[in-house]
Write a protein that holds these residues in place. Sequence first.
Motif: not given
Length: 187
Positions: A116-133, A146-148, A161-165
Amino acid sequence: MKHIYHMTPMRALLCSLIAGGISLSAPAQAQTVFGVYEGEACPAGYTPLAPVDAFWTFLARCDELPYSGVFRIADGASIDGPWNNCQQHANDTRELEYTLCKPNYQLFDIDGTTFAVVRGGEQCLEGFEHVDFATASAYSDEICTHVGYWGIARIGGGGSIDGVGYNCGIRATDSRQLGDAICVEIE
């Protein structure tokens, strides 16, 4: 934060039936999916419903809100339940019990794993965690799309992680405040 109520996607042509065949369709905002949450804030991955979204969503469907509530929406505004015909109020300074929130995330799949890419903050959705490096590095070409285009998103361990730009760059640590997060479903 307790989730009270959830709405399924609505039909885009709200007014065309009323007008007897003349197409007076509401804009895409009329299809807004929303949930009612306790408190003055939305959970991670959700954002308050914008006043224009609330207007079009409840124009002909006011009865889909819980009857007696007053609900916080974006920009300090509020909307009444059906008891007051879904009337909106700008600059409502009252402390309200509920907030109308809409999803602000995108799910995507890579090799059978849900991200999931979560917009508007650094938190993950319930049931998700930050993807590891390591995972972000292994799938950086897929994830970065998917980052933008000019986006930068938080990953696990304080990295980003950066977007395509920005050529899909990835960092193990990044002390900047970031507006988005890349998360993976917890197994």
